[in-house]
Design a protein around this motif. Structure first.
Motif, mmCIF file in Angstrom:
data_model
loop_
_atom_site.group_PDB
_atom_site.id
_atom_site.type_symbol
_atom_site.label_atom_id
_atom_site.label_comp_id
_atom_site.label_asym_id
_atom_site.label_seq_id
_atom_site.Cartn_x
_atom_site.Cartn_y
_atom_site.Cartn_z
ATOM 1 N N UNK A 295 43.727 -43.155 -29.590
ATOM 2 C CA UNK A 295 43.272 -42.047 -30.447
ATOM 3 C C UNK A 295 41.772 -41.819 -30.298
ATOM 4 N N UNK A 296 41.020 -42.897 -30.212
ATOM 5 C CA UNK A 296 39.571 -42.768 -30.039
ATOM 6 C C UNK A 296 39.247 -42.088 -28.713
ATOM 7 N N UNK A 297 40.020 -42.417 -27.675
ATOM 8 C CA UNK A 297 39.817 -41.767 -26.378
ATOM 9 C C UNK A 297 40.166 -40.283 -26.462
ATOM 10 N N UNK A 298 41.225 -39.955 -27.195
ATOM 11 C CA UNK A 298 41.647 -38.559 -27.328
ATOM 12 C C UNK A 298 40.615 -37.710 -28.064
ATOM 13 N N UNK A 299 39.796 -38.344 -28.892
ATOM 14 C CA UNK A 299 38.786 -37.600 -29.656
ATOM 15 C C UNK A 299 37.831 -36.833 -28.746
ATOM 16 N N UNK A 300 37.547 -37.381 -27.553
ATOM 17 C CA UNK A 300 36.653 -36.673 -26.638
ATOM 18 C C UNK A 300 37.382 -36.218 -25.371
ATOM 19 N N UNK A 301 38.690 -36.014 -25.489
ATOM 20 C CA UNK A 301 39.470 -35.537 -24.359
ATOM 21 C C UNK A 301 39.752 -34.041 -24.494
ATOM 22 N N UNK A 302 40.108 -33.401 -23.377
ATOM 23 C CA UNK A 302 40.181 -31.942 -23.323
ATOM 24 C C UNK A 302 41.591 -31.444 -23.031
ATOM 25 N N UNK A 303 42.004 -30.414 -23.750
ATOM 26 C CA UNK A 303 43.260 -29.709 -23.491
ATOM 27 C C UNK A 303 42.899 -28.247 -23.278
ATOM 28 N N UNK A 304 43.163 -27.756 -22.060
ATOM 29 C CA UNK A 304 42.613 -26.465 -21.642
ATOM 30 C C UNK A 304 43.709 -25.531 -21.127
ATOM 31 N N UNK A 305 43.665 -24.271 -21.580
ATOM 32 C CA UNK A 305 44.521 -23.217 -21.035
ATOM 33 C C UNK A 305 43.697 -22.389 -20.051
ATOM 34 N N UNK A 306 44.291 -22.095 -18.875
ATOM 35 C CA UNK A 306 43.620 -21.240 -17.890
ATOM 36 C C UNK A 306 44.609 -20.190 -17.385
ATOM 37 N N UNK A 307 44.092 -19.222 -16.617
ATOM 38 C CA UNK A 307 44.933 -18.115 -16.151
ATOM 39 C C UNK A 307 45.757 -18.455 -14.911
ATOM 40 N N UNK A 308 45.258 -19.376 -14.077
ATOM 41 C CA UNK A 308 45.953 -19.647 -12.813
ATOM 42 C C UNK A 308 45.759 -21.093 -12.386
ATOM 43 N N UNK A 309 46.650 -21.562 -11.504
ATOM 44 C CA UNK A 309 46.530 -22.913 -10.960
ATOM 45 C C UNK A 309 45.272 -23.008 -10.102
ATOM 46 N N UNK A 310 44.933 -21.927 -9.415
ATOM 47 C CA UNK A 310 43.707 -21.916 -8.602
ATOM 48 C C UNK A 310 42.479 -22.170 -9.483
#
Length: 424
Positions: A295-310
């Motif tokens: 959980x402590x690691x997840x506090x500074x982790x990123x979940x990102x939506x983007x438009x393309x795989x590229x």
């Protein structure tokens, strides 16, 4: 966790930054540790074991009896698993042994290159909350294949002054006999400087926390080489609409459980996969024994939506992850776009744990964006490349004039004369 939906590219530089630690405070402590080990040798190691690991170790060298007893303390199933992993790791790294090829650059001038092992190497094996016996395989196997004459292993003892039996069993399986009970920065200092018991080495390998990383960097001031500045673990997962959220969540958590300073990044083009992966992370983390650390690691982790795989791959190349997972249906198409990564896992069934343990590739990899300029450990890490050349009389005649002209143009007349005297 930090959630970003379609972040602008001008914000990426901030997103790819890793958690920062107070380096000045760490640097001061590292200097003190090195000085103590330099001045007091084994006594300093014993004192640091007590101070940092609460361990009483009147004898810092692991005895033959301890090695023999370790084999009886682990299950047959684990022994079998370690042996199979060793076989795969050996097979993969043995394929890296090059054949010597002699090249005639011009008639009578033959050049070639040969490997020579780094004679004395030290391997550091973390042993605290997660005793990484798998890292023994990852470092000892290529060291043995390379022909290193002396392999020293340091690992922290528990509070009873004992080393994890799985680490000892694996070390014995790999032919390592010089094992010492010390961890952290003091272990790096001992291998860099040498003590009454611990031999000095020429190159130090192995992962660790920020103190170990700082100690490895400091050790270079004493003429000791290191494998790379590998620090806290990290993974970046790129997923498309065909990815399995439960698999992605499991991969993210497998890195998060390494420690509170680990970082995980999840990038996807699919809104449904995005939400379901976050839900799967929350569901799976509750069942983990190391969930607080994760959980402590997840506090500074990123979940990102983007438009393309590229676009996801462009972000990944900027981040330069230690581990990159392409949870993509058409992953082959995207392989040429990967420029910066320590190790890559392709498709829904290539879990990062496979590379950590038994697929055959090495798990000692560059972190903290060092994948932009470092490779992971391989057979090459344990050897030096020496070039050779032989010029016949005809060969010197064929390139002599070229050498003379170039040497004179640089004003190095003795260089020119070394050719001219032979040509005459």
């Amino acid at each position: 966790m930090k959630i970003y939906r379609y972040p602008e590219k001008n914000t990426w530089a901030d997103l790819v930054k890793r958690p920062v630690f107070e380096r000045e405070e760490i640097s001061g402590l590292i200097t003190e540790i090195f000085e103590a080990v330099k001045n007091n040798g084994d006594k300093a190691i014993v004192d640091f074991n007590k101070k940092f690991d609460k361990a009483i170790t009147p004898q810092i060298a692991v005895s033959e009896m301890e090695m023999e007893n370790a084999e009886n303390e682990i299950s047959e199933a684990l022994k079998k698993a370690i042996k199979q992993a060793k076989e795969n790791i050996t097979k993969f790294h043995a394929s890296q042994i090059p054949e010597t090829e002699k090249i005639e650059t011009v008639k009578g001038v033959i050049c070639w290159r040969e490997n020579r092992a780094v004679e004395k190497v030290g391997i550091y094996i973390p042993g605290g909350t997660a005793p990484l016996f798998s890292t023994v395989l990852m470092l000892a196997v290529p060291a043995q294949l390379a022909g290193c004459r002396e392999i020293i292993l340091c690992t922290p003892p528990d509070r009873n002054g004992n080393v994890n039996p799985a680490i000892l069993f694996t070390a014995k399986l790999c032919g390592i006999t010089k094992i010492f009970k010390t961890g952290g920065a003091q272990a790096i200092a001992a291998m860099a400087l040498g003590t009454e018991s611990i031999p000095q080495v020429y190159k130090i390998f192995g992962p660790g926390n920020q103190f170990v990383v700082a100690a490895k960097e400091y050790a270079q001031q004493y003429g000791v080489a290191i494998d790379m500045p590998a620090g806290p673990s990290e993974v970046l997962v790129i997923a498309d609409s065909k990815a399995v959220p439960e698999f992605c969540a499991a991969d993210l958590l497998s890195q998060a459980e390494h420690g509170s300073d680990s970082q995980v990044v999840f990038i996807t083009t699919d809104f449904k996969i995005f939400n379901e992966t976050i839900e799967a992370v929350e569901k799976q983390i509750r069942k983990l024994p190391r969930n607080e650390m994760a959980r402590q690691a997840l506090d500074h982790s990123l979940f990102i939506m983007v438009d393309s795989i590229e676009e996801a791959l462009e972000f990944s190349n900027s981040y330069a992850p230690e581990h990159l997972i392409l949870a993509l249906e058409d992953f082959e198409k995207y392989i040429p776009m990967i420029r910066n990564a320590g190790s890559v896992f392709l498709g829904n069934y290539s879990c990062e744990s496979a590379g950590d343990y038994a697929s055959g590739t090495n798990h000692t990899l560059p972190t903290n964006a060092y994948a932009k300029n470092y490779s992971g450990v391989s057979l090459d890490s344990f050897v030096k490349k020496i070039t050779f050349q032989h010029l016949s009389k005809e060969g010197l005649k064929n390139i002599g004039k070229t050498i003379e002209i170039m040497a004179e143009a640089e004003g190095l007349i003795a260089h020119k004369n070394a050719v001219s005297i032979r040509l005459k």
